[in-house]
Design an enzyme around this catalytic site. Structure first.
Site, PDB file in Angstrom:
ATOM      1  CG  LEU A  10      12.432 -12.861  23.946  1.00  0.00           C
ATOM      2  CD1 LEU A  10      13.175 -12.204  25.094  1.00  0.00           C
ATOM      3  CD2 LEU A  10      13.280 -12.835  22.680  1.00  0.00           C
ATOM      4  N   GLY A  45      17.868 -13.909  25.985  1.00  0.00           N
ATOM      5  CA  GLY A  45      16.462 -14.036  26.345  1.00  0.00           C
ATOM      6  C   GLY A  45      15.899 -15.378  25.915  1.00  0.00           C
ATOM      7  CB  ILE A  95      23.827  -6.643  27.179  1.00  0.00           C
ATOM      8  CG1 ILE A  95      25.209  -6.064  27.470  1.00  0.00           C
ATOM      9  CG2 ILE A  95      22.758  -5.546  27.265  1.00  0.00           C
ATOM     10  CD1 ILE A  95      25.338  -5.372  28.803  1.00  0.00           C
ATOM     11  CD  GLU A 116       2.672 -29.787  29.285  1.00  0.00           C
ATOM     12  OE1 GLU A 116       3.608 -29.004  29.548  1.00  0.00           O
ATOM     13  OE2 GLU A 116       2.403 -30.770  30.001  1.00  0.00           O
ATOM     14  CG  HIS A 126      -5.522 -32.097  36.376  1.00  0.00           C
ATOM     15  ND1 HIS A 126      -4.833 -31.566  37.430  1.00  0.00           N
ATOM     16  CD2 HIS A 126      -4.649 -32.934  35.750  1.00  0.00           C
ATOM     17  CE1 HIS A 126      -3.600 -32.066  37.447  1.00  0.00           C
ATOM     18  NE2 HIS A 126      -3.466 -32.898  36.444  1.00  0.00           N
TER      19      HIS A 126
END
Lengths: 653, 653
Positions: free
Chosen positions: A118, A155, A186, A403, A465
């Site tokens: 999604l 979504g 919904i 990103e 990192h």
């Protein structure tokens, strides 16, 4: 006699519920709920020609709510695409049918993107809309002038990536992007009110979008909203008030219609309610004909366009770019022939920038960017101008701190065609982009990820990192080539390889720290994925295998071993997937059984067993990193010639 | 004599610029820009006591913009925490200093969360605020009554996860969450206008937040805004108009101050401009004293609280929960003792639900949820009520379609203490949550990920939904235990193991399809990570190693091999990290050298070399999945006893 909009939409509803019923699996709710909206879009607005699904100036349609796949399968069949046939649809979700559970661009022409995860379809559509405006600016209105349409559910709008996509589209003023929001209130768990209280239109307006709403079951009202969206210069969110599973009299409006077959009784009741007496997978002739006529709308438009193209001064270049062919004459290899002979003892992120300085003028379809790390990723080549709403011809996108959105947008650009997108972030943040990287690989999109700061070698920023598991876990994504070059020559080679691969993504893992140049050009060795960079002097007893910055450690180790009279090859392995694709003979020659094989990489050792064998040694880091300057860090983790050499000697004894 | 707010803030500025200068690495811009805001927060608002950093009812402070780590190090030192000492700060970003490049909760008390990966600190704070309200409802105001404060930069607000976090906080009405937005209009690439045109306050208001703004360099105005935020019942965004690098006269207001040392000349100029004559790392006595006095504000409040606790009827339970101890009497083992002897031939997602039905009443700190897949993840136990703004005592969160936001929120809950969060999505969407999963592992957070639909066994949804590389690439994250149980007993065992591990996350990979129960309880075998589930009957020549649903295939293969007179052990390997931690003897006994070792897992084969050795065989899937019902899928990918057995026999010849 022409069938009514309602008839047309009911054909979609019937196919959706019948195919899901036959598969006993799938999602009828969305196609039934959005059938009226899709009917208006495909019969009156969408510019397409089923006879030529690859027509470059077609509108792009992305079903971001990919679980509603039967919607697009029905539309493609009804409007006259060669596939899916009705037999394909009967075999929905069966092995070998192009009608997969979720729409896959590599299965069916007319499916512009692989969707289902999604939020990503929407974000890919943003990239398509960028590519459209960019190519429009590079060429002109006569060749590039189309819209991008999206169907999204709640979504897609709730996912984090939506914020990034909306922000990017609003900032770039992508007015030709129109999103049809299936506002059915919904989700799988129940009413949207269980989990959200957001005023969605207000959020979109806050990011520079135009919002219009309509009754998603009133075709005139839908058309009015689409007209308003097209007229507005901003990207548009079209809020379509719909009923999920519309037509299933006892289940519509509930999450029960979302992700499961309705059941024989409810399907029968829906047939009754819809006035649809036809047997499953049968479409009455008048409805079939009306749909086909709608599908034929685009034929003359396309012919006119092709005539314009035929007479256009840029025809050859346009066709080359849309075909995804690089400029003629092996321009990439030529480009590197010269400069790599001058030693560049710089970080591979810097040699990547040098490569870009050479490549971007020669390969005008390269469209770069970074998620707010331009100066760190070294992604901006000399002379690259920003792509902005004022100048879509620019070739560098300031993606912002997005990103995932950047990566999905790059997927959309690559799928649109005509551009080769590349974009940068830190390698550790490949995690943020990972769902899109996977989709690049799955949907064969040529996207080039430039991921710098590729190990503890980044130093002081510390464990948050420092990539540890990233290299190996990215290599495990099928059809993704992960490149970790050891010097300027390999960096140039890896860029060339990534550019030349039309059928999937490449990811360059690049150092922050300086690296001596080890090679002087010559043969394109990185194409093999791994190769003998330096041959043993004394009789070979050891083969050191390393990547990127650790190749330099391997060379120091080899020097020490040779001092002890122990012969050691150094193998550079910039791309394991390419190495794995070599012949068994080649691989056995580079990694011979007789020698002690030793891997050195500043990441997890797990996975290197494949190359070292059981008897080999593996040097790496199997925990998190630490914050310190680079030299003490490599010492701390035992990744120095001092630490490694004696262990190898001990293992030989 | 009390030092002025400006003096106090300048102490932060001086320490930030001097530490970054000494390290020649770091981020001075944010601490200098937010010094005034932080001073007001820590001297007047934040409830804390440096003498007892673990005080359960302290306010939580999260530096979401973790690159500005010197801000929190300065604050902790100045207000009187035992660490960091000034020596620690002098050694900022050096090996062994707790003052790492980014703040790490495992290095310093007072650092509530490990931050730096943008957007996650904010989202963790949402989880902390949920935990606070939940515990307040479970206990009462006298024990739990604190605020959660966040400092966020533009990066945190631009990341996708921010949308998820904002949506969740607004929906749940977390009025005790107050976010200080460092609105300095600068990102790494330059002005924010390069990449965003968003009206941020409008977006927050659209999600039910209160927004107030202030001059981030006027302490009275800052205090006014904080007062308004505290008074408003909604979560608050406090827009602080600031100048990045404030005090560095030639560089302030530019991205040049963001991520690099200012340089000796600019530091000298800043000293001049700020009127700060002290040497580096020296704090004038009056300023030091005033800071210490501010740090001492909380001592009496804490003493009062401790008195309330001492007399509270729920003292023992409260202390147990905050200590992270499970209920006494090995409740987990007891809970499973009974029901696992009744065969449960159900999907492991279902046996997980059965386990939850048993566990959640016994372990009241378990707080569940799902990212809109409740019915698919089987995460909601009998009797669990939703946690809503009307009832924070509920123990089930409808997280919405927010995998990453859910996961980060769970990190925050675990870090807050007093709850053990678990939450579900599909395994393939672990990619969406991956940055938070990594942070769970890095910061030792007990979060339990329930990831169902763990292979092609999910069937028709197809390659977008079928995990392939996920199991192996998750296993590569240090300190993450990935569990893939093969039946109801192992599922119960894995739940117990995940619950019992206080120092890191567990991830359960669970099947959609039914699995026969293979064991009948008894010894807790999953604790070993891998064990001999079934011993060879004939002389052992083969050891089959499998996980989850593929253990059942391994058993069929073993049956066939035994029919050929070939003895075959079956090893179930629910958790490789636990197996790796066993003694060499144990591992060699389970995976003996003499036998042909064969792995079977419906995912990438890469990585299994570690267990099969060079000579072994590895069965799996090294490309993407396909859409079809489960049986043809397993056949298609050659993962059946029919396909595997003859290959093993051939390898033995």
């Amino acid at each position: 006699m022409s069938a009514s909009d309602t008839d047309l939409a009911n054909a979609i509803r019937a196919l959706a519920m019948d195919a899901v019923e036959a598969a006993n699996s799938g999602h009828p709710g969305m196609p039934m709920g959005m059938a009226d909206v899709a009917t208006v879009l495909f019969t009156r607005y969408l510019k397409f020609d089923p006879a030529d699904p690859a027509w470059p100036d077609r509108d792009r349609f992305v079903l971001s709510a990919g679980h509603g796949s039967m919607l697009i399968y029905a539309l493609l069949n009804l409007t006259g695409y060669a596939r899916p046939t009705m037999d394909d649809i009967r075999r929905f979700r069966k092995l070998g049918s192009p009608c997969a559970g979720h729409p896959e661009n590599f299965e069916l022409a007319g499916v512009e993107a692989t969707t289902g995860p999604l939020g990503q379809g929407f974000a890919m559509a943003v990239g398509m809309a960028v590519a459209e405006r960019h190519l429009n600016a590079v060429f002109d209105d006569s060749l590039v002038d189309h819209n991008t349409w999206v169907i999204s559910g709640d979504g897609c709008l709730m996912e984090g990536i939506n914020h990034e996509a909306v922000g990017l589209a609003g900032h770039l003023g992508l007015g030709r992007l129109n999103v049809l929001w299936d506002d059915n209130k919904i989700t799988i768990d129940g009413a949207t009110s269980l989990s959200t209280s957001e005023d969605i239109p207000a959020r979109y307006r806050a990011s520079g979008w135009h919002v219009v709403s309509c009754d998603g079951h009133d075709t005139a009202d839908i058309a009015r909203a689409m007209d308003e969206a097209l007229a507005d210069p901003r990207p548009s969110l079209i809020q379509c008030h719909t009923i999920i599973g519309k037509g299933a009299p006892n289940k519509q409006g509930t999450s029960a219609t979302h992700g499961a077959a309705l059941g024989a009784a409810e399907v029968a009741a829906a047939r009754e309610a819809l006035g649809w007496p036809s047997a499953p997978f049968e479409i009455p002739a008048d409805i079939r004909d009306t749909w086909l006529a709608a599908g034929a709308r685009g034929a003359s438009v396309r012919r006119d366009w092709q005539e314009r193209l035929a007479n256009h001064s840029d025809r050859v270049e346009f066709e080359r770019r849309m075909a995804g062919d690089l400029p003629a004459g092996n321009v990439v290899a030529k480009a590197f022939a010269g400069w790599t002979s001058t030693p560049q003892n710089v970080a591979s992120r810097k040699s990547s920038e040098l490569a870009l300085d050479v490549l971007t003028p020669l390969v005008p379809e390269m469209l770069g960017g970074s998620a707010d790390l331009t100066g760190s990723n070294n992604t901006k080549a000399k002379g690259q101008q920003p792509l902005t709403r004022a100048d879509y011809a620019g070739r560098y996108v300031y993606y912002g701190i997005r990103e995932f959105g950047m990566s999905a947008a790059m997927n959309g650009m690559a799928l649109h065609g005509g551009v080769i997108p590349y974009g940068g972030t830190f390698l550790v943040f490949s995690d943020y982009a990972r769902p899109a990287i996977r989709l690049s690989a799955l949907q064969h999109a040529r996207v080039i990820y430039v991921m710098t700061h590729d190990s503890i070698g980044l130093g002081e920023d510390g464990p948050t990192h420092q990539p540890i598991e990233h290299l190996m876990s990215l290599r495990m994504i099928p059809n993704l080539d992960v490149y970790r070059p050891c010097d300027a020559v390999e960096t140039a080679e890896c860029w060339a390889l990534a550019l030349e691969k039309k059928t999937g993504p490449g990811l360059l893992a690049l150092s922050r720290q300086n690296l001596q140049q080890l090679r002087t050009g010559g043969e394109m060795l990185s194409a093999k994925g791994g190769y003998r960079l330096r041959e043993a002097n004394a009789a070979r007893r050891v083969v050191l295998i390393a990547t990127g910055s650790e190749v330099h450690i391997a060379i120091s180790v080899a020097d020490r071993l040779e001092e002890h009279g122990i012969g050691a090859d150094v193998v550079s392995m910039p791309c394991t997937s390419r190495f794995d694709a070599q012949s068994e003979d080649y691989r056995a020659d580079v990694l011979p059984d007789g020698a002690l094989r030793v891997s050195i990489e500043a990441g997890v050792t797990w996975g290197w067993e494949r190359y070292t064998g059981d008897a080999g040694l593996r040097f790496g880091i199997d925990g998190f990193g630490a914050s310190a300057p680079i030299e003490p860090l490599y010492e701390h983790f035992g990744l120095t010639a001092d630490a490694i050499t004696p262990q190898i000697i001990a293992a030989l004894d």
